[in-house]
Write a protein that holds these residues in place. Structure first.
Motif, PDB file in Angstrom:
ATOM      1  N   VAL A   1       0.849  -1.192   0.000  1.00  0.00           N
ATOM      2  CA  VAL A   1       0.000   0.000   0.000  1.00  0.00           C
ATOM      3  C   VAL A   1       0.882   1.239   0.000  1.00  0.00           C
ATOM      4  O   VAL A   1       1.765   1.383   0.845  1.00  0.00           O
ATOM      5  N   GLY A   2       0.659   2.106  -0.958  1.00  0.00           N
ATOM      6  CA  GLY A   2       1.395   3.378  -1.027  1.00  0.00           C
ATOM      7  C   GLY A   2       0.562   4.480  -0.391  1.00  0.00           C
ATOM      8  O   GLY A   2      -0.588   4.676  -0.745  1.00  0.00           O
ATOM      9  N   ILE A   3       1.166   5.178   0.578  1.00  0.00           N
ATOM     10  CA  ILE A   3       0.464   6.246   1.293  1.00  0.00           C
ATOM     11  C   ILE A   3       1.091   7.583   0.911  1.00  0.00           C
ATOM     12  O   ILE A   3       2.316   7.694   0.845  1.00  0.00           O
ATOM     13  N   LEU A   4       0.260   8.584   0.675  1.00  0.00           N
ATOM     14  CA  LEU A   4       0.767   9.954   0.510  1.00  0.00           C
ATOM     15  C   LEU A   4       0.366  10.728   1.747  1.00  0.00           C
ATOM     16  O   LEU A   4      -0.832  10.865   2.031  1.00  0.00           O
ATOM     17  N   ASP A   5       1.348  11.207   2.506  1.00  0.00           N
ATOM     18  CA  ASP A   5       0.983  11.863   3.763  1.00  0.00           C
ATOM     19  C   ASP A   5       2.142  12.706   4.292  1.00  0.00           C
ATOM     20  O   ASP A   5       2.999  13.141   3.518  1.00  0.00           O
ATOM     21  N   THR A   6       2.168  12.867   5.618  1.00  0.00           N
ATOM     22  CA  THR A   6       3.156  13.767   6.241  1.00  0.00           C
ATOM     23  C   THR A   6       4.466  13.074   6.583  1.00  0.00           C
ATOM     24  O   THR A   6       5.266  13.608   7.333  1.00  0.00           O
TER      25      THR A   6
END
Ligand code: NAG
Ligand code: NAG
Ligand code: NAG
Ligand code: NAG
Ligand code: NAG
Ligand code: NAG
Length: 923
Positions: free
Chosen positions: A188-193
């Motif tokens: 799972v690829g997450i875009l976040d901080t």
């Protein structure tokens, strides 16, 4: 992918005029910043190429521009040489210190250079780009604001928090136990901080062999704060301390998907755990898919700033890295599915990769409060349900075993003191407790004052009681069976907490018995939540501005325990659709893992979404009765992962939007496919939900905040009422809607669920949510509150002067502060506001602004857009309108602001709501 970072062409000087001319700015509060941010036009644009090689196209475009004229300032940002996006971001502007021309003294700017020269320059650029045939589309780059979630550090070491993990609500517990599926092998690829991958529950490291294997940092710590440009590197670590205001959002999100605590061994001899990180809190923690691999693309700095070119870059990079799912807990208050990010989201989905996006946290703003890119067609647009349990701070009453949960105010004014509780009003519970100072008993001085909610604000009560000398205030609800509300305070300066009605009544009784002492010792306890399994009150309400169903699915986002960076306390509670999206992303990971070898079930993201929608749990409305909540709030409902993975009957599409009355397609078809090896039979029923009455009234058409509920319901006629389906067979059914016969002026948003009631025990019911509107959206006013206003103030919250239709506004360009500003408030979203500039003869010479496109409806009564005119116009030239304005000659002008009506036809003049400014005399 190769990045061309800040290659400066021609000149290194900065740009002038562009953003001020085209810019929309707004004010201070959270909503306002949001509304403003979503429409701000920066001077960065993404030029999408038609060709197949962005690198050569970009070089060609740039060298061509370079050769053709030397008076413009261009800088190239990101190059996108990707199957899904071929393009380049370019800043374009006239050179500030134009060195062209013969009489240059180093100070001549575009404003003072001869007009003829400028026109030639502009013509050259327009013509060059247009003639090159390279550029297919230009997207403006919008800034994106980082997540603004509150966090509560969990310190409940000595209590069992296993109830807090909501997997029973979603059947994830059964998937783990019965299907032995924990997502292993899925990425799972997450875009976040960013992420604290050193956290033991997140694997304790980064790279090959670790749980967090992929990703990078695209922004750096200080982007948007001390650093104006991103400082990317290969490490997505979140090392922001608490003093940056960063709350560890990305780490929390990652824990929801994949957190997993070590097995702790209790040493009975030494009576302690072997690992210091082991405590009761941490032993039972498990994310939705605890064995997946993660990637973290850090797109927000410690100060929460990003841009949609950065996010787009991260999405494409995650896609290239081969992640199976992209999870994004981010967005902007704007529900047009045509935005840059939504377009890229759709392209990634088309390649078969599910993209899961939080629907937004603006439910309090009523209908059409969704965000981008969650409104992208085909995205999992995720609403939030509340956890059945919550971890709440408690206080104790001396001499009693009971403990009571409370909520701290926001913001919090100091630790709540322990002490004796007294009545904060002579007639406590008399509806207007502590609203007038004369009603406050003298003995509140130095004690804790109890008052009931009502009549005046929490703030006013706390101020009065503070002035009377109270050490702290406990406010109790005025209705039973309600969740504890955290009171929001602005001016109060003493600690305030809130409790339920029931707790308030108990305390009242204690006061009557005399001298009850309360102890606030910072303890926490797990409490059952009144709002468990209903839609969270913050969860944004659909539909998209194009009437697509968004949100379309839900996860648990209200009161969620997960990991925090160790420097921020390791564990904590957050609420938001930001938490619901990773919950669903983890669920999709379980799905993909279950059907690893089944191409048919995994290659199409839409199919996967439908399967989740088919078996979702439909919530009832919070405050009430037995009514089913509207799909405008819950989409299909809360994911039921075990059923989704084990039920073999599939219905497509997963939801239906009947649009408004004018665009209504009365009959929609859906197909039921039986993939099981047994016969199934269903009875079809229409299970109506509550409807939404979106507006306060039918004059102003201001959205109700939150929306009102109604009982109006649609009828659905089915082509078949009973279905019997053999193994391998499918059947098409048509559903014809008869919308409720309500006054079209009300624009009632009806909805419900087509329910396939199973006639067999082992086969679960399937539901298909549907929504529609009674009325014509084009008839809704676009402008609100008699705006646009012409004024010389740029602060919409000040008492500003408005120039009337017969007044003349004087703009002296030598005094930039005299520039005219247009204040705009939008009752409805608008796809386009044309801004023709008319000269004194009434001839249109060009546009005053560019980028007044795909504008969100105004977020709340205090917000609006401002657009300040810098005395320039964008001539009507060619098809591409580049942001290169010309100054008008001194004279009298009027500016029109002609807004396209909602769902109006962009080519139809009658579909515009027109406004013409008073005369503006430009000197
Ligand atoms: C350029 O402008 C600055 C500030 O306005 C002024 O101090 C300077 O003398 C000017 N230079 C020339 C060459 O005119
Ligand atoms: C973990 O959860 C189980 C039940 O799910 C509970 O019995 C046990 O006490 C919990 N352990 C801790 C240390 O909280
Ligand atoms: C509703 O109608 C509008 C106007 O024709 C169209 O643009 C939009 O896509 C439609 N939405 C849906 C969900 O069909
Ligand atoms: C409608 O849905 C609700 C919630 O799932 C359910 O309790 C109720 O039985 C359904 N009504 C009908 C008529 O099937
Ligand atoms: C706006 O114009 C009014 C009237 O001419 C003037 O009093 C006021 O100072 C101006 N405000 C600003 C912000 O320039
Ligand atoms: C503006 O002038 C027109 C024509 O003279 C007049 O009818 C109208 O009432 C005036 N409007 C205002 C607001 O003064």
């Amino acid at each position: 992918m190769r990045l061309l970072n800040s290659i400066l062409l021609l000149t290194a000087s900065s740009f002038i005029g562009l953003s001020s001319g085209a810019g929309l700015e707004s004010t201070v509060t959270r909503q306002q910043t949001k509304a403003a941010l979503h429409s701000v036009t920066t001077d960065r644009y993404i030029f999408e190429f038609g060709g197949s090689n962005a690198e050569t196209d970009s070089k060609e475009l740039i060298s061509m521009l370079e050769n053709k004229f030397s008076d413009a300032s261009l800088s190239v940002g990101r190059l996108f040489n990707h199957d899904l996006m071929k393009g380049v971001t370019i800043n374009i502007g006239p050179k500030k210190e134009a060195s062209s021309g013969s009489k240059s003294n180093g100070n001549s700017s575009i404003d003072t250079a001869s007009e003829k020269d400028q026109e030639k320059l502009l013509n050259d650029i327009f013509k060059a780009v247009s003639d090159s045939g390279l550029v297919k589309k230009i997207y403006p780059v919008h800034p994106v604001q980082g997540p603004d979630t509150d966090v509560r550090i969990a310190s409940a070491d000595d209590i069992d928090v296993s109830n807090l993990i909501p997997h029973a609500q979603t059947q994830v517990d059964r998937v783990h136990k019965e299907l032995k599926n924990t997502g292993k092998g899925i990425t799972v690829g997450i875009l976040d901080t960013g992420i604290d991958y050193n956290h033991p529950a997140l694997g304790g490291g980064f790279g090959e062999g670790f749980k967090v294997r992929l990703g990078k940092d695209l922004v750096g710590d200080n982007f948007g704060y001390t650093s104006a440009v991103p400082e990317p590197d290969d490490d997505p670590l979140d090392s922001c301390g608490a003093n940056t205001g960063s709350v560890g959002h990305g780490t929390h999100v990652a824990g929801i998907i994949a957190g997993k605590t070590a097995v702790c061994i209790y040493n009975y001899l030494k009576r302690h755990f072997y690992y210091t990180t082991c405590s009761h809190l941490t032993t039972n923690f498990t994310g939705v898919a605890p064995d997946v691999t993660l990637g973290m693309w850090r797109v927000f700095s410690c100060y929460g700033v990003s841009g949609d070119d950065i996010i787009m870059d991260a999405m494409l990079d995650a896609f290239d890295a081969g992640v199976d799912i992209i999870s994004m807990s981010l967005g902007s208050f704007n529900a047009w599915p045509e935005s840059t990010l939504a377009v890229v989201t759709e392209r990634i989905i088309a390649k078969g990769t599910p993209v899961v996006v939080s629907a937004g946290n603006d439910g309090d703003l009523g209908a059409f409060s969704g965000s981008n890119p969650s409104v992208a067609k085909g995205a999992f647009s995720v609403a939030s349900f509340d956890n059945n349990y919550n971890l709440l701070p408690i206080f104790e009453v001396d001499g009693s075993q009971e403990s009571y949960a409370y909520a701290d105010s926001l913001p919090k004014y100091g630790e709540f003191p322990s002490g004796v509780i007294v009545a904060g009003d002579k007639d406590i519970g008399g509806k207007d407790d502590a609203c007038v100072s004369s009603a406050i008993p003298a003995n509140v001085k130095g004690n804790l004052a109890l008052v009931q909610r009502g009549t005046c604000s929490f703030d006013e009560k706390a101020i009065q009681l503070g002035e009377a000398g109270a050490a702290g205030v406990i406010i109790y609800n005025n209705e039973p069976d309600q969740e504890i509300l955290a009171p929001s305070l602005v001016n109060a300066r003493i600690p305030v907490v809130a409790v339920t009605y029931e707790t308030g009544e108990t305390l009242k009784a204690l006061i009557q018995q005399g001298n009850a002492k309360l102890t606030f010792a910072g303890k926490e306890e797990v409490h059952k939540s009144f709002t468990g399994n209903t839609v969270s009150d913050f969860s944004s309400v659909g539909a998209s501005y194009e009437m697509d169903m968004a949100p379309n699915i839900a996860g648990i986002g209200g009161n969620v325990l997960s990991t925090l960076p160790e420097q921020l306390g390791s564990w904590g509670m957050m609420s938001g659709t930001s938490m619901a999206a990773p919950y669903v992303a983890g669920s999709v990971a379980l799905y993909l893992n279950q059907f690893k070898d089944d191409e048919e079930k995994t290659s199409d993201s839409t199919y996967i979404l439908e399967q989740f929608q088919n078996y979702a749990y439909k919530a009832r409305q919070v405050h009430g009765n037995s009514d089913v909540e509207s799909p405008y709030l819950q989409g299909a409902g809360l994911v039921q992962v075990y059923d989704t993975l084990t039920q073999d009957i599939h219905v497509t599409p997963g939801g239906i939007s009947f649009n408004d009355t004018i665009n209504m397609e009365k009959t929609h078809k859906f197909t039921i496919k039986n993939n099981a090896d047994y016969i199934v039979s269903y009875q079809l029923v229409n299970n109506v939900s509550v409807s939404i009455e979106p507006y306060v009234d039918t004059e102003s058409y201001i959205f109700a905040e939150p929306q009102y509920y109604g009982t109006e319901s649609a009828k659905i006629r089915f082509s078949k009422k009973n279905i019997k389906l053999s193994p391998g067979k499918s059947v098409e059914v048509s559903a014809t809607v008869i919308p409720p016969s309500t006054d079209p002026a009300l624009h009632i948003m009806y909805g419900g669920f087509i329910q396939l009631k199973s006639q067999q025990q082992k086969v679960k019911d399937i539901t298909i949510p549907y929504v529609g509107i009674v009325g014509d959206q084009r008839e809704l006013p676009v402008y609100a509150d008699q705006t646009p206003h012409l004024t010389n103030s740029t602060n919409p919250l000040s008492d500003y002067i408005v120039w009337g239709p017969n007044d003349t506004y004087v703009y002296d360009r030598r005094e930039p502060s005299t520039a005219p500003t247009f204040m705009i408030r939008l009752a409805s979203p608008t796809r386009d506001i044309a801004s023709p500039v008319y000269n004194s003869r009434g001839r249109k010479i060009g546009e005053a602004f560019v980028g007044l496109e795909y504008m969100a409806r105004t977020a709340s009564v205090h917000t609006g857009y401002t657009a300040t005119w810098n005395g320039k116009y964008y001539p009507y030239l060619f098809n591409l309108r580049l942001p290169l304005p010309l100054p008008v000659l001194p004279g009298k002008y009027r500016i029109g602001l002609d807004a396209l009506k909602w769902l109006g036809d962009i080519d139809n003049k009658d579909d515009r709501e027109k406004w013409l400014s008073p005369v503006i005399k430009v000197k």
